[in-house]
Design a protein around this motif. Structure first.
Motif, PDB file in Angstrom:
ATOM      1  N   ILE A 118      73.628  77.067  46.946  1.00  0.00           N
ATOM      2  CA  ILE A 118      73.728  75.628  47.274  1.00  0.00           C
ATOM      3  C   ILE A 118      73.469  75.410  48.755  1.00  0.00           C
ATOM      4  CG2 ILE A 118      75.322  73.666  47.441  1.00  0.00           C
ATOM      5  CD1 ILE A 118      76.657  74.721  44.852  1.00  0.00           C
ATOM      6  N   VAL A 119      74.082  76.238  49.600  1.00  0.00           N
ATOM      7  CA  VAL A 119      73.860  76.122  51.050  1.00  0.00           C
ATOM      8  C   VAL A 119      72.394  76.353  51.377  1.00  0.00           C
ATOM      9  CG1 VAL A 119      74.367  77.150  53.300  1.00  0.00           C
ATOM     10  CG2 VAL A 119      76.226  76.775  51.649  1.00  0.00           C
ATOM     11  N   GLN A 120      71.819  77.381  50.788  1.00  0.00           N
ATOM     12  CA  GLN A 120      70.401  77.686  51.034  1.00  0.00           C
ATOM     13  C   GLN A 120      69.514  76.516  50.621  1.00  0.00           C
ATOM     14  OE1 GLN A 120      68.172  80.496  48.454  1.00  0.00           O
ATOM     15  NE2 GLN A 120      67.965  81.745  50.299  1.00  0.00           N
ATOM     16  N   SER A 121      69.802  75.921  49.480  1.00  0.00           N
ATOM     17  CA  SER A 121      69.012  74.787  48.991  1.00  0.00           C
ATOM     18  C   SER A 121      69.160  73.572  49.904  1.00  0.00           C
ATOM     19  CB  SER A 121      69.442  74.417  47.567  1.00  0.00           C
ATOM     20  OG  SER A 121      69.320  75.529  46.702  1.00  0.00           O
ATOM     21  N   LEU A 122      70.374  73.325  50.385  1.00  0.00           N
ATOM     22  CA  LEU A 122      70.598  72.207  51.304  1.00  0.00           C
ATOM     23  C   LEU A 122      69.818  72.390  52.601  1.00  0.00           C
ATOM     24  CD1 LEU A 122      74.459  71.729  50.828  1.00  0.00           C
ATOM     25  CD2 LEU A 122      72.647  70.212  49.984  1.00  0.00           C
ATOM     26  N   VAL A 169      72.752  65.275  33.580  1.00  0.00           N
ATOM     27  CA  VAL A 169      71.826  66.094  32.788  1.00  0.00           C
ATOM     28  C   VAL A 169      71.948  67.525  33.294  1.00  0.00           C
ATOM     29  CG1 VAL A 169      69.417  66.492  32.155  1.00  0.00           C
ATOM     30  CG2 VAL A 169      70.256  64.153  32.496  1.00  0.00           C
ATOM     31  N   HIS A 170      72.157  68.467  32.384  1.00  0.00           N
ATOM     32  CA  HIS A 170      72.428  69.837  32.795  1.00  0.00           C
ATOM     33  C   HIS A 170      71.242  70.766  32.551  1.00  0.00           C
ATOM     34  CE1 HIS A 170      76.455  68.102  31.749  1.00  0.00           C
ATOM     35  NE2 HIS A 170      76.670  68.514  32.991  1.00  0.00           N
ATOM     36  N   LEU A 171      71.262  71.878  33.263  1.00  0.00           N
ATOM     37  CA  LEU A 171      70.277  72.930  33.018  1.00  0.00           C
ATOM     38  C   LEU A 171      70.572  73.568  31.664  1.00  0.00           C
ATOM     39  CD1 LEU A 171      70.167  74.682  36.524  1.00  0.00           C
ATOM     40  CD2 LEU A 171      68.553  73.008  35.603  1.00  0.00           C
ATOM     41  N   PRO A 172      69.566  74.214  31.038  1.00  0.00           N
ATOM     42  CA  PRO A 172      69.801  74.864  29.738  1.00  0.00           C
ATOM     43  C   PRO A 172      70.879  75.947  29.848  1.00  0.00           C
ATOM     44  CG  PRO A 172      67.456  74.747  30.240  1.00  0.00           C
ATOM     45  CD  PRO A 172      68.174  74.361  31.494  1.00  0.00           C
ATOM     46  N   PRO A 173      71.517  76.275  28.749  1.00  0.00           N
ATOM     47  CA  PRO A 173      72.545  77.317  28.779  1.00  0.00           C
ATOM     48  C   PRO A 173      71.936  78.712  28.909  1.00  0.00           C
ATOM     49  CG  PRO A 173      72.167  76.589  26.534  1.00  0.00           C
ATOM     50  CD  PRO A 173      71.340  75.692  27.416  1.00  0.00           C
ATOM     51  N   ALA A 174      72.801  79.702  29.035  1.00  0.00           N
ATOM     52  CA  ALA A 174      72.342  81.084  29.094  1.00  0.00           C
ATOM     53  C   ALA A 174      71.709  81.474  27.758  1.00  0.00           C
ATOM     54  CB  ALA A 174      73.513  82.004  29.416  1.00  0.00           C
ATOM     55  N   PRO A 175      70.754  82.407  27.763  1.00  0.00           N
ATOM     56  CA  PRO A 175      70.130  82.839  26.501  1.00  0.00           C
ATOM     57  C   PRO A 175      71.160  83.485  25.577  1.00  0.00           C
ATOM     58  CG  PRO A 175      69.508  84.303  28.296  1.00  0.00           C
ATOM     59  CD  PRO A 175      70.212  83.146  28.915  1.00  0.00           C
ATOM     60  N   SER A 176      70.982  83.268  24.283  1.00  0.00           N
ATOM     61  CA  SER A 176      71.897  83.841  23.300  1.00  0.00           C
ATOM     62  C   SER A 176      71.139  84.074  22.004  1.00  0.00           C
ATOM     63  CB  SER A 176      73.074  82.898  23.053  1.00  0.00           C
ATOM     64  OG  SER A 176      72.614  81.689  22.472  1.00  0.00           O
ATOM     65  N   HIS A 177      71.798  84.731  21.061  1.00  0.00           N
ATOM     66  CA  HIS A 177      71.163  84.975  19.762  1.00  0.00           C
ATOM     67  C   HIS A 177      70.907  83.668  19.027  1.00  0.00           C
ATOM     68  CE1 HIS A 177      71.619  89.257  20.218  1.00  0.00           C
ATOM     69  NE2 HIS A 177      72.922  89.135  20.438  1.00  0.00           N
ATOM     70  N   HIS A 178      71.745  82.680  19.253  1.00  0.00           N
ATOM     71  CA  HIS A 178      71.592  81.392  18.579  1.00  0.00           C
ATOM     72  C   HIS A 178      70.482  80.560  19.223  1.00  0.00           C
ATOM     73  CE1 HIS A 178      75.287  82.318  16.486  1.00  0.00           C
ATOM     74  NE2 HIS A 178      75.912  82.501  17.642  1.00  0.00           N
ATOM     75  N   VAL A 189      71.245  76.783  40.634  1.00  0.00           N
ATOM     76  CA  VAL A 189      71.188  75.320  40.674  1.00  0.00           C
ATOM     77  C   VAL A 189      69.774  74.829  40.957  1.00  0.00           C
ATOM     78  CG1 VAL A 189      73.569  75.119  41.486  1.00  0.00           C
ATOM     79  CG2 VAL A 189      71.696  75.224  43.162  1.00  0.00           C
ATOM     80  N   VAL A 190      69.558  73.554  40.654  1.00  0.00           N
ATOM     81  CA  VAL A 190      68.349  72.836  41.073  1.00  0.00           C
ATOM     82  C   VAL A 190      68.837  71.607  41.813  1.00  0.00           C
ATOM     83  CG1 VAL A 190      66.310  71.542  40.354  1.00  0.00           C
ATOM     84  CG2 VAL A 190      66.949  73.644  39.140  1.00  0.00           C
ATOM     85  N   ILE A 191      68.392  71.416  43.045  1.00  0.00           N
ATOM     86  CA  ILE A 191      68.802  70.220  43.783  1.00  0.00           C
ATOM     87  C   ILE A 191      67.569  69.413  44.169  1.00  0.00           C
ATOM     88  CG2 ILE A 191      70.828  71.450  44.683  1.00  0.00           C
ATOM     89  CD1 ILE A 191      69.503  71.348  47.440  1.00  0.00           C
ATOM     90  N   ALA A 192      67.766  68.124  44.329  1.00  0.00           N
ATOM     91  CA  ALA A 192      66.653  67.229  44.646  1.00  0.00           C
ATOM     92  C   ALA A 192      67.149  66.095  45.521  1.00  0.00           C
ATOM     93  CB  ALA A 192      66.037  66.677  43.368  1.00  0.00           C
ATOM     94  N   SER A 193      66.211  65.511  46.233  1.00  0.00           N
ATOM     95  CA  SER A 193      66.556  64.294  46.984  1.00  0.00           C
ATOM     96  C   SER A 193      66.875  63.185  45.980  1.00  0.00           C
ATOM     97  CB  SER A 193      65.377  63.895  47.887  1.00  0.00           C
ATOM     98  OG  SER A 193      64.204  63.696  47.104  1.00  0.00           O
ATOM     99  N   ARG A 194      67.596  62.153  46.406  1.00  0.00           N
ATOM    100  CA  ARG A 194      68.026  61.100  45.472  1.00  0.00           C
ATOM    101  C   ARG A 194      66.843  60.411  44.788  1.00  0.00           C
ATOM    102  NH1 ARG A 194      73.158  59.115  45.378  1.00  0.00           N
ATOM    103  NH2 ARG A 194      72.372  58.217  43.434  1.00  0.00           N
ATOM    104  N   CYS A 200      64.193  71.426  44.908  1.00  0.00           N
ATOM    105  CA  CYS A 200      64.344  72.846  45.232  1.00  0.00           C
ATOM    106  C   CYS A 200      64.958  73.545  44.025  1.00  0.00           C
ATOM    107  CB  CYS A 200      65.215  73.041  46.470  1.00  0.00           C
ATOM    108  SG  CYS A 200      65.544  74.783  46.843  1.00  0.00           S
ATOM    109  N   GLU A 201      64.178  74.360  43.359  1.00  0.00           N
ATOM    110  CA  GLU A 201      64.680  75.102  42.201  1.00  0.00           C
ATOM    111  C   GLU A 201      65.225  76.440  42.684  1.00  0.00           C
ATOM    112  OE1 GLU A 201      63.303  76.638  37.756  1.00  0.00           O
ATOM    113  OE2 GLU A 201      61.860  75.637  39.066  1.00  0.00           O
ATOM    114  N   ASN A 202      66.514  76.592  42.584  1.00  0.00           N
ATOM    115  CA  ASN A 202      67.163  77.801  43.082  1.00  0.00           C
ATOM    116  C   ASN A 202      68.023  78.429  41.978  1.00  0.00           C
ATOM    117  OD1 ASN A 202      67.483  79.685  45.055  1.00  0.00           O
ATOM    118  ND2 ASN A 202      68.527  78.368  46.522  1.00  0.00           N
TER     119      ASN A 202
END
Length: 229
Positions: A118-122, A169-178, A189-194, A200-202
């Motif tokens: 988060i700090v790096q993205s900011l 709106v959230h990022l997709p979950p971790a991969p799983s068998h389902h 995280v992914v952060i963006a200007s308003r 910034c996709e991190n």
């Protein structure tokens, strides 16, 4: 001159004429045979030359066909080798991606990592108001490190702490068998200007892609030596 002398002279003239005619006919016959032999030899040589040229053409076609077949076989072999190398590299990347899941499973380690990304993205965006998107399961962890991340960023770049809004709106979950074939996210995280113009996709997956692509020549050299060059 009596009749006998006249008769003898006539006979001599006839013999002379006949002899000359026979000699001339013989000369013509010899000359015709020589011309025939010369023409026959020329025809034979021309046919020989034609046969040689046809043979050379066929030989060249065979040679060209052999070279084409060899080139095709060589290319097919190279493609197989490259495909096998790509399979090994992709397996290596998939193995690394699976290891990423262990990072988010250790909450203490992952909490620290979330704050750092988060700090790096900011720092990259340097925006006063930020929209942050993360996995739904990560929302509590993100909220727990948000204040400290803002303070650290403000201290680093000497600005006021930014406003950070966690996206609904959230990022997709971790991969799983389902969810083996659907979109997934291993964390981060992914952060963006308003206004959404700067993003910034991190995520851990994005960081793996960047690191893997950067190190790919070294990985190939380490795995395959000069063959991969």
């Amino acid at each position: 001159m009596n009749d006998g002398d006249v008769s003898r002279q006539i006979q001599q003239m006839v013999r002379f004429i006949r002899q000359e005619a026979e000699e001339k006919a013989n000369e013509i016959s010899v000359s015709a045979e020589e011309e025939f032999n010369i023409e026959k030899l020329q025809l034979v040589e021309a046919e020989k030359k034609k046969i040689r040229q046809e043979y050379e053409k066929k030989e060249k076609r065979v040679e060209v066909r052999k070279k084409i077949e060899y080139s095709m076989q060589l290319n097919a072999s190279r493609i197989k080798v490259l495909q096998a190398q790509d399979d090994v590299v992709n397996e290596m990347k998939e193995s690394a991606a699976k290891e990423l899941l262990n990072v988010s499973r250790d909450h203490h380690v992952y909490k620290t990592l979330l704050k750092d990304v988060i700090v790096q993205s900011l720092v990259r965006l340097k925006e006063p108001a930020i929209l942050l998107r993360c996995r739904k399961d990560d929302v509590p962890l993100v909220e727990s490190v948000l204040d400290s991340a803002k303070e650290e960023y403000a201290s680093k770049v000497n600005v006021h702490p930014p406003e950070i809004f966690i996206d609904n709106v959230h990022l997709p979950p971790a991969p799983s068998h389902h969810n083996a074939r659907g979109p997934f996210c291993s964390g981060g995280v992914v952060i963006a200007s308003r206004d959404g113009k700067i993003v910034c996709e991190n995520t851990l997956d994005a960081r793996l892609d960047v690191a893997f692509n950067k190190k790919l020549p070294e990985i190939r050299k380490w795995l395959f030596g000069q063959v991969a060059a």
